[in-house]
Design an enzyme around this catalytic site. Structure first.
Site, PDB file in Angstrom:
ATOM      1  N   HIS A 129      -3.018  10.230  -0.085  1.00 17.41           N
ATOM      2  CA  HIS A 129      -2.904   8.825  -0.489  1.00 17.41           C
ATOM      3  C   HIS A 129      -2.905   8.711  -2.010  1.00 17.41           C
ATOM      4  O   HIS A 129      -2.081   8.034  -2.600  1.00 17.41           O
ATOM      5  CB  HIS A 129      -4.061   8.045   0.122  1.00 17.41           C
ATOM      6  N   GLU A 166       0.832  -1.217   0.000  1.00 17.67           N
ATOM      7  CA  GLU A 166       0.000   0.000   0.000  1.00 17.67           C
ATOM      8  C   GLU A 166       0.862   1.260   0.000  1.00 17.67           C
ATOM      9  O   GLU A 166       1.697   1.449   0.891  1.00 17.67           O
ATOM     10  CB  GLU A 166      -0.901  -0.024   1.248  1.00 17.67           C
ATOM     11  N   ASP A 224       5.883 -14.199  12.109  1.00 17.23           N
ATOM     12  CA  ASP A 224       4.563 -14.767  11.859  1.00 17.23           C
ATOM     13  C   ASP A 224       3.554 -13.629  12.073  1.00 17.23           C
ATOM     14  O   ASP A 224       3.067 -13.411  13.178  1.00 17.23           O
ATOM     15  CB  ASP A 224       4.328 -15.923  12.838  1.00 17.23           C
ATOM     16  N   LYS A 253      -6.703  -1.303  12.014  1.00 16.38           N
ATOM     17  CA  LYS A 253      -6.140  -1.746  10.725  1.00 16.38           C
ATOM     18  C   LYS A 253      -5.005  -0.814  10.320  1.00 16.38           C
ATOM     19  O   LYS A 253      -3.961  -1.236   9.819  1.00 16.38           O
ATOM     20  CB  LYS A 253      -7.237  -1.780   9.659  1.00 16.38           C
TER      21      LYS A 253
HETATM   22  C1  MEV Z   1      -5.841   2.635   5.473  1.00 14.52           C
HETATM   23  O1  MEV Z   1      -4.977   1.614   5.081  1.00 14.52           O
HETATM   24  C2  MEV Z   1      -5.756   2.874   6.957  1.00 14.52           C
HETATM   25  C3  MEV Z   1      -6.742   3.901   7.533  1.00 14.52           C
HETATM   26  O2  MEV Z   1      -8.073   3.540   7.150  1.00 14.52           O
HETATM   27  C4  MEV Z   1      -6.602   3.877   9.028  1.00 14.52           C
HETATM   28  C5  MEV Z   1      -7.627   4.693   9.774  1.00 14.52           C
HETATM   29  O3  MEV Z   1      -8.730   4.905   9.256  1.00 14.52           O
HETATM   30  O4  MEV Z   1      -7.317   5.078  10.925  1.00 14.52           O
HETATM   31  C6  MEV Z   1      -6.509   5.272   6.971  1.00 14.52           C
END
Ligand code: MEV
Length: 434
Positions: A384, A84, A285, A269
């Site tokens: 992004h 990413e 792992d 995430k």
């Molecule tokens: C994207 O890979 C991660 C985000 O969604 C994390 C978040 O929303 O805090 C930008």
């Protein structure tokens, strides 16, 4: 080998070869590591075929270097393996902004893993617990009879706990062995120990020992990292007022994750964007780490929530911390078998599994702040998409010089950018109407 400085100004402007040369010089990498990193597809057929079953080939991902990390006073350049765009840049950016406050501090538990034994058919759990505690030294000695370097180095089974749980199949008696894994992740040793002592457990308390396996909720092996960011460092226009308002937005975004599992999943995430990337780079792992972090996120407060914590301190600065299980090793596993994992660990220059755990936790905290900062100010997509522009251009079919022209178009474009707008731009470029 540890580096002297992790601030690599202009690093992103160098060519891939120049960047590799620079990191190799800084981390005093040997020729074999350098050759591994410059050989795209570093895992040869024989090595790949040894690692898993039914191998048909290998698949490469980029290794990127996150800069500016200073952790417990030591500078680190941190390898990330991830598909990413913007992850590496974002983590490096927030690591830079806490340098005025000394970077990150960590405090990591000893490398204690839990091995579980599920015992069914035990009537009296209180009596069973008494018997297990009475035989504790004997059981520990049996675990530690395993011929293992980790035990020779002072690790091994250190304690035994018991639990009584209710399940859909009725009551279950559960035994936890606590194993100090030293610099190993320890899965194999822990699993072997649980299997070794199962017959003894049955002789001691009756019943039948069913599952014998480690727990990924490594609650005795927590990594903790924290750092402080001043309003000036988070300001959008250089003023303290702007920084203070950014901090309020970040706190508000954190409270959202704290209160709402739907948001917490995405919040965490984002943290795993760094944690898993460094874990993959270092041959760990990463599924075990993911399982540990997410289960910890739910275990702590009884509901799934954030694994970071954000607050404003008495100076008006933003203080962030992260706490999560971090079962990592620098001996054994892929960390010693995969040539690129070895090279990446050499770049990182960590000397123990605890140090690696702290570095990974610090990257998670930095990554989280980068996301909260972007989300609570301009939104995530602008930055992004700019970093993602090259991928979009190539996906749209751009080749050669077209790629840079499309990237320029994306950078200068006001408003939302989608793959469709990139496809249209490429069409116009080819028709000379862009
Ligand atoms: C994207 O890979 C991660 C985000 O969604 C994390 C978040 O929303 O805090 C930008």
């Amino acid at each position: 080998m540890p580096v002297d400085d992790s601030r690599l100004p202009g690093f992103h402007k160098l060519s891939v070869t120049e960047r590799r040369r620079k990191v190799a010089e800084m981390a005093l990498l040997g020729a074999a590591d350098i050759a591994t990193l410059e050989n795209y597809g570093e895992l040869d057929e024989e090595a790949a075929n040894r690692m898993i079953e039914n191998v048909i080939g290998t698949m490469s991902l980029p290794v990127g270097i996150a800069t500016n990390f200073v952790i417990d006073g030591k500078p680190y350049v941190v390898p990330f393996v991830v598909e990413e765009s913007s992850v590496v840049a974002a983590a490096s950016n927030m690591a830079k902004r806490c340098l005025v406050k000394g970077g990150f501090r960590t405090n990591n538990d000893k490398p204690i893993m839990i091995g579980q034994l599920q015992v069914i058919g035990v009537e009296d759990h209180v009596a069973a617990e008494k018997i297990i505690f009475g035989a504790k030294e004997e059981i520990i000695a049996k675990c530690n009879s395993l011929p293992s370097t980790m035990i020779r180095l002072g690790g091994g089974c250190k304690d035994i706990l018991t639990r009584s749980i209710q399940s859909m199949s009725g009551p279950m008696f559960v035994i936890h062995i606590l194993v100090d894994c030293r610099d190993a992740m320890g899965a194999n040793a822990v699993n072997t120990m649980t299997e070794m002592i199962a017959p003894d457990i049955e002789s001691l308390i009756g019943g039948s020992v069913k599952l014998k396996i480690l727990s990924n909720l490594a609650s005795h092996r927590l990594a903790r990292a924290s750092a402080t960011w001043t309003p000036e460092e988070l300001s959008l226009d250089g003023s303290r007022e702007s920084g203070e308002s950014v901090i309020l937005g970040i706190i508000n975004a954190y409270h959202f994750a704290d209160a709402d599992p739907f948001r917490a999943a995405t919040h965490n995430k984002g943290i795993m964007n760094a944690i898993s990337s460094v874990a993959v780079a270092c041959g760990q792992d990463w599924r075990a780490i993911e399982a540990g972090c997410h289960s910890w996120a739910a275990y702590n407060n009884g509901k799934y929530s954030s694994i970071t914590h954000w607050e404003v301190n008495s100076d008006g600065d933003l203080h962030g911390s992260i706490e999560c299980p971090m079962a990592v090793g620098i001996v054994g596993g892929a960390s010693k078998v995969h040539p690129a994992a070895k090279a990446n660990l050499n770049i990182l220059g960590v000397e123990s599994s605890q140090e690696l755990a702290g570095v990974i936790a610090a990257t998670g905290l930095s990554q989280n702040l980068a996301a909260l900062f972007a989300l609570s100010t301009a939104g995530i997509q602008a930055g992004h998409m700019k970093l993602h522009a090259k991928n979009m251009a190539v996906s749209a079919g751009a080749v050669g010089g077209e790629i840079e022209k499309i990237v320029e178009f994306v950078h200068n474009h006001d408003g939302p950018i989608t793959q469709q707008s990139v496809v249209s731009a490429l069409k116009k470029l080819r028709e000379n109407t862009l």
